[in-house]
Design a protein around this motif. Structure first.
Motif, PDB file in Angstrom:
ATOM      1  N   THR A  88      46.712 -76.909  99.551  1.00  0.00           N
ATOM      2  CA  THR A  88      46.964 -75.721  98.735  1.00  0.00           C
ATOM      3  C   THR A  88      48.312 -75.102  99.075  1.00  0.00           C
ATOM      4  O   THR A  88      49.117 -74.775  98.198  1.00  0.00           O
ATOM      5  N   SER A  89      48.575 -74.952 100.366  1.00  0.00           N
ATOM      6  CA  SER A  89      49.826 -74.350 100.805  1.00  0.00           C
ATOM      7  C   SER A  89      51.023 -75.192 100.362  1.00  0.00           C
ATOM      8  O   SER A  89      52.028 -74.662  99.868  1.00  0.00           O
ATOM      9  N   ALA A  90      50.919 -76.509 100.525  1.00  0.00           N
ATOM     10  CA  ALA A  90      52.029 -77.397 100.181  1.00  0.00           C
ATOM     11  C   ALA A  90      52.293 -77.399  98.682  1.00  0.00           C
ATOM     12  O   ALA A  90      53.441 -77.324  98.238  1.00  0.00           O
ATOM     13  N   LEU A  91      51.245 -77.466  97.890  1.00  0.00           N
ATOM     14  CA  LEU A  91      51.422 -77.547  96.440  1.00  0.00           C
ATOM     15  C   LEU A  91      51.923 -76.228  95.861  1.00  0.00           C
ATOM     16  O   LEU A  91      52.732 -76.210  94.931  1.00  0.00           O
ATOM     17  N   GLU A  92      51.453 -75.122  96.405  1.00  0.00           N
ATOM     18  CA  GLU A  92      51.877 -73.834  95.870  1.00  0.00           C
ATOM     19  C   GLU A  92      53.303 -73.480  96.296  1.00  0.00           C
ATOM     20  O   GLU A  92      53.873 -72.517  95.786  1.00  0.00           O
ATOM     21  N   ALA A  93      53.872 -74.261  97.196  1.00  0.00           N
ATOM     22  CA  ALA A  93      55.279 -74.063  97.556  1.00  0.00           C
ATOM     23  C   ALA A  93      56.208 -74.639  96.482  1.00  0.00           C
ATOM     24  O   ALA A  93      57.407 -74.365  96.493  1.00  0.00           O
ATOM     25  N   THR A  94      55.645 -75.416  95.549  1.00  0.00           N
ATOM     26  CA  THR A  94      56.447 -75.919  94.436  1.00  0.00           C
ATOM     27  C   THR A  94      56.597 -74.809  93.395  1.00  0.00           C
ATOM     28  O   THR A  94      55.909 -73.792  93.444  1.00  0.00           O
ATOM     29  N   ASP A  95      57.481 -75.039  92.448  1.00  0.00           N
ATOM     30  CA  ASP A  95      57.739 -74.021  91.431  1.00  0.00           C
ATOM     31  C   ASP A  95      56.743 -74.046  90.284  1.00  0.00           C
ATOM     32  O   ASP A  95      56.605 -73.058  89.567  1.00  0.00           O
ATOM     33  N   ASP A  96      56.059 -75.176  90.091  1.00  0.00           N
ATOM     34  CA  ASP A  96      55.292 -75.328  88.853  1.00  0.00           C
ATOM     35  C   ASP A  96      53.851 -75.772  89.035  1.00  0.00           C
ATOM     36  O   ASP A  96      53.185 -76.133  88.060  1.00  0.00           O
ATOM     37  N   ILE A  97      53.331 -75.759  90.260  1.00  0.00           N
ATOM     38  CA  ILE A  97      51.942 -76.147  90.501  1.00  0.00           C
ATOM     39  C   ILE A  97      51.171 -74.967  91.065  1.00  0.00           C
ATOM     40  O   ILE A  97      51.601 -74.334  92.033  1.00  0.00           O
ATOM     41  N   GLU A  98      50.030 -74.693  90.450  1.00  0.00           N
ATOM     42  CA  GLU A  98      49.170 -73.588  90.879  1.00  0.00           C
ATOM     43  C   GLU A  98      47.796 -74.146  91.242  1.00  0.00           C
ATOM     44  O   GLU A  98      47.176 -74.862  90.448  1.00  0.00           O
ATOM     45  N   VAL A  99      47.332 -73.869  92.446  1.00  0.00           N
ATOM     46  CA  VAL A  99      45.982 -74.268  92.853  1.00  0.00           C
ATOM     47  C   VAL A  99      45.022 -73.179  92.381  1.00  0.00           C
ATOM     48  O   VAL A  99      45.030 -72.061  92.881  1.00  0.00           O
ATOM     49  N   VAL A 100      44.210 -73.515  91.382  1.00  0.00           N
ATOM     50  CA  VAL A 100      43.344 -72.508  90.755  1.00  0.00           C
ATOM     51  C   VAL A 100      41.960 -72.455  91.385  1.00  0.00           C
ATOM     52  O   VAL A 100      41.183 -71.550  91.094  1.00  0.00           O
ATOM     53  N   GLY A 101      41.652 -73.418  92.254  1.00  0.00           N
ATOM     54  CA  GLY A 101      40.338 -73.398  92.883  1.00  0.00           C
ATOM     55  C   GLY A 101      40.231 -74.416  93.995  1.00  0.00           C
ATOM     56  O   GLY A 101      40.966 -75.407  94.017  1.00  0.00           O
ATOM     57  N   GLU A 102      39.323 -74.146  94.937  1.00  0.00           N
ATOM     58  CA  GLU A 102      39.032 -75.064  96.026  1.00  0.00           C
ATOM     59  C   GLU A 102      37.524 -75.227  96.112  1.00  0.00           C
ATOM     60  O   GLU A 102      36.778 -74.265  95.926  1.00  0.00           O
ATOM     61  N   ALA A 103      37.071 -76.444  96.415  1.00  0.00           N
ATOM     62  CA  ALA A 103      35.646 -76.706  96.569  1.00  0.00           C
ATOM     63  C   ALA A 103      35.429 -77.632  97.755  1.00  0.00           C
ATOM     64  O   ALA A 103      36.293 -78.444  98.081  1.00  0.00           O
TER      65      ALA A 103
END
Length: 223
Positions: free
Chosen positions: A23-38
């Motif tokens: 989540t942390s790595a992906l949200e550091a990009t400009d265009d990817i949003e982590v909308v949920g975790e399971a």
């Protein structure tokens, strides 16, 4: 197809540290949003129906409902990329048959490569397979059929009704080449390659790259 302003991703893994790291790595990009975790497949299925993410990153071995089983339901709402340590060929084949469009093995890709795989998957430009997964898939397809001389291109063309150019494209897919590599090797545009691939999928009755490889190499469905 219009590209989304942001790519909506759900991360599914029973290890909270892996989920947090992804989540942390992906949200550091400009265009990817982590909308949920399971943390398991059942929770992921319930969450996906509410959130409808573009892509689900899905682990294999989890409590309650495992990732391979969950892929069948999740692929109805989202594009599923398996993201796991598991490299067993039978698991890879089962995940593909259940609708996964990609299979990546941890420690074989960078964050940037994962982010690009997410974008390419949403754009329908590629179906990400790590080298280990691609090799396992091909080996499983070859060893899962009776021993016989490899079919020559003419036999494969007759079997599936592919043109000579489509056979060339399919052979490069089997060798693990991405669309842009195929375009360069065959002196075609990426759009033309994508058109060829769509026709190949239709003729093979395959929804994605991994299934096309399995079908081309002769693994019977459900085998």
């Amino acid at each position: 197809m219009d590209e989304p302003a942001r790519y909506r991703v759900m991360v599914v893994d029973d290890n909270a540290f892996i989920r947090a790291g992804l989540t942390s790595a992906l949200e550091a990009t400009d265009d990817i949003e982590v909308v949920g975790e399971a943390g398991d497949g059942r929770e992921a299925e319930e969450m996906a129906w509410r959130l409808v993410p573009d892509v689900v990153l899905l682990d294999v071995r989890m409590p309650r409902v495992d990732g391979v089983s969950a892929a069948a339901a999740l692929s109805r709402t989202s594009r599923v990329i398996m993201l796991t340590q598991v490299e067993e060929p039978e698991v890879i084949l089962s995940a593909v048959r259940n609708g996964a469009v990609g299979y990546l093995v941890h420690n074989t890709f960078t964050v940037d490569e994962l982010a690009e795989a997410i974008r390419d998957t949403v754009r329908h430009r590629a179906h990400p397979l790590s080298h280990a997964a691609s090799a396992a898939l091909i080996d499983a397809a070859r060893t899962g059929r009776p021993a016989a001389p490899a079919a020559d291109p003419a036999e494969q063309r007759a079997r599936f009704g592919l043109s000579a150019r489509e056979v060339q494209v399919m052979d490069l897919i089997v060798r693990g080449h991405a669309n842009h590599d195929i375009a360069a090797k065959l002196f075609l545009t990426e759009k033309t390659v994508k058109n060829y691939i769509n026709r190949i999928y239709a003729k093979l009755g395959a929804p994605n790259r991994a299934t096309a490889i399995v079908t081309w190499l002769g693994m019977p469905p459900g085998g």
